[in-house]
Design a protein around this motif. Structure first.
Motif, short mmCIF file in Angstrom:
data_model
loop_
_atom_site.label_atom_id
_atom_site.label_comp_id
_atom_site.label_asym_id
_atom_site.label_seq_id
_atom_site.Cartn_x
_atom_site.Cartn_y
_atom_site.Cartn_z
N PRO A 12 4.54 -14.62 8.59
CA PRO A 12 3.60 -14.27 9.52
C PRO A 12 3.34 -12.69 9.03
O PRO A 12 4.15 -12.04 8.40
CB PRO A 12 4.41 -14.16 10.82
N CYS A 13 2.13 -12.21 9.04
CA CYS A 13 1.75 -10.97 8.78
C CYS A 13 2.30 -10.01 9.52
O CYS A 13 1.51 -9.32 10.31
CB CYS A 13 0.25 -10.89 8.58
N GLN A 14 3.33 -9.58 9.26
CA GLN A 14 3.91 -8.29 10.05
C GLN A 14 4.24 -7.07 9.04
O GLN A 14 4.21 -7.43 7.80
CB GLN A 14 5.67 -8.74 10.54
N PRO A 15 4.32 -5.97 9.44
CA PRO A 15 4.64 -4.77 8.83
C PRO A 15 5.77 -4.89 7.56
O PRO A 15 6.88 -5.30 8.07
CB PRO A 15 4.83 -3.52 9.69
N PHE A 16 5.25 -4.47 6.60
CA PHE A 16 6.63 -4.44 5.56
C PHE A 16 7.55 -3.49 5.88
O PHE A 16 7.36 -2.37 6.06
CB PHE A 16 6.09 -4.39 3.85
N SER A 17 8.79 -3.72 5.70
CA SER A 17 9.78 -2.65 5.75
C SER A 17 9.80 -1.73 4.73
O SER A 17 9.49 -2.04 3.51
CB SER A 17 11.34 -3.42 5.84
N LYS A 18 10.13 -0.53 4.81
CA LYS A 18 10.33 0.70 3.94
C LYS A 18 11.42 1.14 3.56
O LYS A 18 11.75 2.19 3.17
CB LYS A 18 9.25 2.05 4.48
N SER A 19 12.53 0.21 3.95
CA SER A 19 13.99 0.67 3.65
C SER A 19 14.52 0.66 2.55
O SER A 19 15.54 0.98 2.18
CB SER A 19 14.57 -0.19 4.72
N GLY A 20 13.54 0.18 1.47
CA GLY A 20 14.09 -0.12 0.06
C GLY A 20 15.33 -0.93 0.09
O GLY A 20 16.21 -0.91 -0.57
N TYR A 21 15.07 -2.20 0.71
CA TYR A 21 15.93 -3.36 0.83
C TYR A 21 16.47 -3.91 -0.26
O TYR A 21 17.72 -3.81 -0.47
CB TYR A 21 15.09 -4.33 1.67
N TRP A 22 15.55 -4.02 -1.29
CA TRP A 22 16.00 -4.63 -2.76
C TRP A 22 16.64 -3.47 -3.57
O TRP A 22 17.52 -3.45 -4.34
CB TRP A 22 15.20 -5.35 -3.01
N ALA A 23 15.60 -2.19 -3.53
CA ALA A 23 16.05 -1.06 -4.52
C ALA A 23 17.25 -0.79 -4.51
O ALA A 23 18.01 -0.04 -5.33
CB ALA A 23 14.83 -0.21 -4.23
N SER A 24 17.86 -0.61 -3.16
CA SER A 24 19.13 0.05 -2.86
C SER A 24 20.07 -0.99 -3.31
O SER A 24 21.38 -0.55 -3.55
CB SER A 24 19.30 0.43 -1.40
N GLY A 25 20.07 -2.31 -3.50
CA GLY A 25 20.87 -3.27 -3.84
C GLY A 25 21.68 -3.59 -2.58
O GLY A 25 22.61 -4.58 -2.59
N ASP A 26 21.43 -2.77 -1.21
CA ASP A 26 22.09 -3.03 -0.02
C ASP A 26 21.31 -4.07 0.67
O ASP A 26 20.19 -4.06 1.30
CB ASP A 26 22.40 -1.93 0.80
N THR A 27 21.71 -5.43 0.79
CA THR A 27 21.28 -6.50 1.62
C THR A 27 21.27 -6.34 3.10
O THR A 27 22.63 -5.97 3.56
CB THR A 27 21.57 -8.00 1.23
N LYS A 28 20.42 -6.57 3.82
CA LYS A 28 20.56 -6.35 5.25
C LYS A 28 21.41 -7.46 5.74
O LYS A 28 21.10 -8.66 5.32
CB LYS A 28 19.02 -6.27 6.28
N ARG A 29 21.91 -7.39 7.17
CA ARG A 29 22.36 -8.59 7.64
C ARG A 29 21.43 -9.18 8.39
O ARG A 29 20.32 -8.87 8.79
CB ARG A 29 23.48 -7.94 8.94
N LEU A 30 21.66 -10.91 8.74
CA LEU A 30 20.51 -11.53 9.41
C LEU A 30 20.26 -10.96 10.57
O LEU A 30 19.13 -11.64 11.03
CB LEU A 30 21.10 -12.95 9.25
N ASP A 31 20.94 -10.37 11.41
CA ASP A 31 20.59 -9.96 12.86
C ASP A 31 20.20 -8.74 12.94
O ASP A 31 19.95 -8.06 13.83
CB ASP A 31 22.00 -10.30 13.81
N ASP A 32 19.94 -7.98 11.82
CA ASP A 32 19.35 -6.73 11.51
C ASP A 32 17.91 -6.78 12.26
O ASP A 32 17.04 -7.83 11.67
CB ASP A 32 19.13 -5.99 10.29
N PRO A 33 17.51 -6.22 13.39
CA PRO A 33 16.01 -6.28 13.72
C PRO A 33 15.20 -5.98 12.85
O PRO A 33 13.99 -6.20 13.18
CB PRO A 33 16.08 -5.56 15.30
N ARG A 34 15.38 -4.89 12.27
CA ARG A 34 14.25 -4.39 11.35
C ARG A 34 14.05 -5.30 9.87
O ARG A 34 13.04 -5.02 9.40
CB ARG A 34 15.01 -3.17 10.62
N ALA A 35 14.75 -6.68 9.95
CA ALA A 35 14.51 -7.21 8.67
C ALA A 35 13.16 -8.00 8.96
O ALA A 35 12.97 -8.59 9.78
CB ALA A 35 15.63 -8.23 8.59
N SER A 36 12.26 -7.87 8.11
CA SER A 36 10.87 -8.82 8.04
C SER A 36 10.95 -10.12 7.69
O SER A 36 12.06 -10.63 6.84
CB SER A 36 10.05 -7.90 7.20
N THR A 37 9.97 -11.04 8.18
CA THR A 37 9.91 -12.15 7.64
C THR A 37 9.67 -12.44 6.11
O THR A 37 10.23 -13.17 5.53
CB THR A 37 8.84 -13.03 8.47
#
Length: 427
Positions: free
Chosen positions: A86-111
């Motif tokens: 779904p077309c939701q806003p992209f996260s600006k958290s640097g999810y991949w660039a930082s090398g730190d993966t988000k937990r699956l229950d993190d509400p900020r994680a986008s589709t």
């Protein structure tokens, strides 16, 4: 190494919806090993029609290991990963660039991030990502930059060579009887390029229809609304009656026209200002043209409507989306319209799937296969339906109406300039 057998290729489908994309891939010889979908009505439709294993949970709650287990596959063994987040806003958290993966229950994680997480974990031979908003728009490439940077990080981390080729396709150019533009991102684990898809269909160059479409030097003619639904009728189908302020005006509009017919530049009465309404306001199908885009949540005066001045039946909507006749959409009419309107035309997905087999998966058996979901061309098309006079209750609208003032100058644009945050929140 090239494949020459006809064994079905394994597919994991994310954000499966009502199955339009998956049905096309199935027709192209892919085996849907597991489908992931949150919407209850879509899940009911999928389970009613196919025996694909369906996981009915949010993608953020489903680990990649579960997908592999249900599919009976292991990491690296999936031939194709597909999905339309779904077309939701992209996260600006640097999810991949930082090398730190988000937990699956993190509400900020986008589709979108979740799709890319699964791409990294599964390492399929190829992937197909559909309906990513903003990828093709100049000056609004933050989505594309996010994707390319993320996939670059995946390649660096995993030793893969996934590309990020963009396909901007109009379904009508590939035998779908509907004008529907879609954006796809596609890539191969080995870095094999997909290349361009050359249109296979073109508009009929004969005739003087006011909405004649562009002509391209290819082989077959566009499939029209009559090709798709000319043999169907409303008999016995659940179709809501037309309602709302403008319902009785629809019979006074010719096939293939919309409210613009009743403007100073049209052939009817000047009831509206030029371009003061959305294009699909009182829009009616023409038998000799493809349908315009089917929308998921239309208003009471939003088309396209049938040339017999009614809403389209569920089966007619499926035909225009090239969903097979043996496939039933469950739920209310409103739900069915939403499911169908959000789907990828199955015939377009079949065309892409056959080319993925041939170009990215080195399956040489696909070279001789032809798409099966494109409707046949009708031998003849009946003339347009007669146009009714404008009902007397609308005649008080006859008069001088100001045209639209131009791009960025309408009422909505002015509201956004005055209250941009409020308008964004309301959309």
């Amino acid at each position: 190494m090239a494949r020459t057998n006809t064994a079905k290729l394994s597919t994991i489908s994310l954000f499966s919806g009502t199955g339009g994309l998956d049905l096309g891939l199935e027709a192209a010889g892919f085996d849907i090993r597991v489908a992931l979908e949150l919407d209850a009505d879509c899940v009911a439709t999928l389970r009613h029609n196919r025996n694909w294993p369906v996981i009915n949970r949010s993608i953020h709650e489903v680990p990649s290991t579960e997908l592999l287990k249900v599919a009976g596959l292991h990491e690296g063994a999936v031939d194709l990963l597909v999905g339309g987040p779904p077309c939701q806003p992209f996260s600006k958290s640097g999810y991949w660039a930082s090398g730190d993966t988000k937990r699956l229950d993190d509400p900020r994680a986008s589709t979108l991030e979740a799709f890319l997480r699964i791409l990294r974990d599964l390492k399929p031979r190829a992937y197909l990502l559909e309906n990513v908003a903003g990828l093709a728009y100049s000056g609004k490439d933050e989505g594309l930059r996010f994707l390319t940077e993320t996939i670059r990080s995946i390649n660096k981390e995993c030793g893969t060579k996934y590309g990020t080729e963009i396909l901007l396709l109009n379904a009508v150019d590939f035998g779908v009887p509907q004008i529907r533009e879609r954006t796809f991102l596609i890539g191969s684990r080995e870095g094999v390029r997909f290349g361009k898809l050359k249109p296979t269909h073109h508009p009929n160059p004969i005739g003087n229809h006011p909405h004649q479409l562009r002509i391209s030097p290819v082989v077959e003619m566009y499939r029209t609304a009559w090709d798709a639904i000319g043999d169907l009728s409303e008999d016995g189908a659940e179709v809501p009656s037309l309602s709302g302020k403008w319902a009785d005006l629809l019979p006074s509009i010719p096939e293939g026209s919309n409210y613009l017919f009743h403007t100073e530049k049209g052939g009817g009465l000047p009831l509206f200002g030029w371009r003061r309404r959305f294009w699909n306001f009182l829009l009616k199908l023409a038998k000799d043209l493809p349908s315009w885009t089917i929308t998921a949540s239309p208003g009471p005066a939003t088309g396209p409507f049938h040339w017999n001045n009614r809403r389209l039946t569920v089966r007619e909507l499926c035909r225009l989306q090239t969903i097979p006749d043996d496939y039933s959409i469950l739920g209310t009419y409103r739900s069915a319209l939403r499911q169908i309107g959000n789907a990828v035309p199955s015939a377009l997905a079949e065309v892409i799937g056959l080319q993925i087999r041939l170009r990215l998966l080195a399956d040489l058996s696909a070279a001789s296969l032809k798409p099966s979901l494109i409707p046949p061309k009708s031998c003849s098309t009946p003339p347009p339906e007669p146009v009714a006079p404008v009902p007397s209750k609308f005649l008080h609208y006859v008069g001088k109406h100001a045209p639209h003032p131009g791009t960025g100058k309408g009422n909505r644009s002015r509201r956004q300039q005055q209250q941009p945050d409020l308008d964004i929140a309301l959309e």
